[in-house]
Motif scaffolding. Structure first.
Motif, PDB file in Angstrom:
ATOM      1  N   VAL A  64       0.844  -1.201   0.000  1.00  0.00           N
ATOM      2  CA  VAL A  64       0.000   0.000   0.000  1.00  0.00           C
ATOM      3  C   VAL A  64       0.879   1.251   0.000  1.00  0.00           C
ATOM      4  CG1 VAL A  64      -1.725   1.302   1.316  1.00  0.00           C
ATOM      5  CG2 VAL A  64      -1.970  -1.180   1.051  1.00  0.00           C
ATOM      6  N   LYS A  65       1.960   1.229   0.756  1.00  0.00           N
ATOM      7  CA  LYS A  65       2.862   2.389   0.796  1.00  0.00           C
ATOM      8  C   LYS A  65       3.472   2.668  -0.577  1.00  0.00           C
ATOM      9  CE  LYS A  65       6.690   4.594   3.205  1.00  0.00           C
ATOM     10  NZ  LYS A  65       6.762   5.579   2.178  1.00  0.00           N
ATOM     11  N   ARG A  66       3.808   1.635  -1.305  1.00  0.00           N
ATOM     12  CA  ARG A  66       4.335   1.858  -2.661  1.00  0.00           C
ATOM     13  C   ARG A  66       3.303   2.587  -3.518  1.00  0.00           C
ATOM     14  NH1 ARG A  66       6.274  -3.586  -4.909  1.00  0.00           N
ATOM     15  NH2 ARG A  66       6.828  -2.293  -6.683  1.00  0.00           N
ATOM     16  N   CYS A  67       2.037   2.263  -3.317  1.00  0.00           N
ATOM     17  CA  CYS A  67       0.965   2.948  -4.053  1.00  0.00           C
ATOM     18  C   CYS A  67       0.820   4.390  -3.592  1.00  0.00           C
ATOM     19  CB  CYS A  67      -0.357   2.206  -3.875  1.00  0.00           C
ATOM     20  SG  CYS A  67      -0.359   0.563  -4.596  1.00  0.00           S
ATOM     21  N   THR A  68       0.803   4.589  -2.262  1.00  0.00           N
ATOM     22  CA  THR A  68       0.638   5.948  -1.749  1.00  0.00           C
ATOM     23  C   THR A  68       1.839   6.821  -2.099  1.00  0.00           C
ATOM     24  OG1 THR A  68       1.475   5.329   0.451  1.00  0.00           O
ATOM     25  CG2 THR A  68      -0.919   5.250   0.109  1.00  0.00           C
ATOM     26  N   ASP A  69       3.031   6.228  -2.154  1.00  0.00           N
ATOM     27  CA  ASP A  69       4.212   6.993  -2.582  1.00  0.00           C
ATOM     28  C   ASP A  69       4.035   7.475  -4.023  1.00  0.00           C
ATOM     29  OD1 ASP A  69       5.401   6.580  -0.122  1.00  0.00           O
ATOM     30  OD2 ASP A  69       6.836   5.076  -0.851  1.00  0.00           O
ATOM     31  N   GLY A  70       3.510   6.612  -4.878  1.00  0.00           N
ATOM     32  CA  GLY A  70       3.265   6.998  -6.270  1.00  0.00           C
ATOM     33  C   GLY A  70       2.257   8.120  -6.384  1.00  0.00           C
ATOM     34  N   LEU A  71       1.234   8.096  -5.530  1.00  0.00           N
ATOM     35  CA  LEU A  71       0.224   9.161  -5.536  1.00  0.00           C
ATOM     36  C   LEU A  71       0.827  10.466  -5.004  1.00  0.00           C
ATOM     37  CD1 LEU A  71      -2.808   7.104  -4.185  1.00  0.00           C
ATOM     38  CD2 LEU A  71      -2.468   7.891  -6.537  1.00  0.00           C
ATOM     39  N   ALA A  72       1.564  10.355  -3.890  1.00  0.00           N
ATOM     40  CA  ALA A  72       2.175  11.549  -3.290  1.00  0.00           C
ATOM     41  C   ALA A  72       3.182  12.199  -4.241  1.00  0.00           C
ATOM     42  CB  ALA A  72       2.847  11.181  -1.969  1.00  0.00           C
ATOM     43  N   ASN A  73       3.946  11.383  -4.975  1.00  0.00           N
ATOM     44  CA  ASN A  73       4.912  11.924  -5.934  1.00  0.00           C
ATOM     45  C   ASN A  73       4.248  12.774  -7.003  1.00  0.00           C
ATOM     46  OD1 ASN A  73       7.031  10.702  -4.624  1.00  0.00           O
ATOM     47  ND2 ASN A  73       7.134   8.939  -5.999  1.00  0.00           N
ATOM     48  N   ALA A  74       2.971  12.495  -7.279  1.00  0.00           N
ATOM     49  CA  ALA A  74       2.233  13.279  -8.277  1.00  0.00           C
ATOM     50  C   ALA A  74       1.445  14.414  -7.629  1.00  0.00           C
ATOM     51  CB  ALA A  74       1.287  12.364  -9.055  1.00  0.00           C
ATOM     52  N   GLY A  75       1.625  14.601  -6.310  1.00  0.00           N
ATOM     53  CA  GLY A  75       0.943  15.692  -5.615  1.00  0.00           C
ATOM     54  C   GLY A  75      -0.507  15.401  -5.266  1.00  0.00           C
TER      55      GLY A  75
END
Length: 160
Positions: A64-75
């Protein structure tokens, strides 16, 4: 008429009967870096604050963190609902739906196996048509021919 001609007519008739008329063609993204680029994919589908639906094990394992990191990287912002159980009980679906509403989510990202996918789809159904869960029993369509309800179904990204 020849047998081949009859066979082709039957294939055409069957193909037309089962051709999706209202369903968009899903986009499939695979390969290295796919989760890192999740935010850009979510943004392309109009998401700004998605609900991530998963289970506690995938959250503990860091998926899940890998997914949230991807979302956060896009703002993008996001809300995590990682309580899904096998054959997810209705109470958890209702809890996920309430969280979606409370946090002003605008789409759903399902992470995991069948139970996470099913829970996410039913949360989406409730967003589209917020009737009691038991009213969905024995139906194959959330909105039927009601285009207004169909258009309310939120964007859904599935990450098996």
């Amino acid at each position: 008429m020849t047998e081949a001609g009859t066979s082709n007519r039957v294939k055409l008739w069957i193909g037309n009967k089962f051709k999706p008329k209202r369903m968009p063609m899903p986009e499939m993204v695979t390969g290295a870096g796919s989760l890192r680029d999740l935010g850009e994919g979510a943004r392309r589908h109009g998401l700004v604050n998605p609900l991530i639906v998963s289970d506690a094990m995938l959250e503990r394992l860091g998926v899940v963190k890998r997914c949230t990191d991807g979302l956060a990287n896009a703002g993008l912002t996001y809300v995590v609902f990682a309580k899904v159980l096998p054959n997810c009980p209705g109470e958890l679906v209702e809890e996920g739906y309430a969280l979606y509403q409370k946090e002003g989510c605008d789409g759903i990202i399902a992470v995991g196996g069948g139970s996470s996918m099913d829970c996410a789809k039913i949360i989406g159904a409730k967003v589209c048509n917020p009737k009691p869960l038991e009213k969905y029993s024995k139906t194959f369509s959330v909105a039927g021919r009601n285009k207004t309800l169909r258009d309310k179904y939120p964007p859904l990204i599935a990450i098996p």
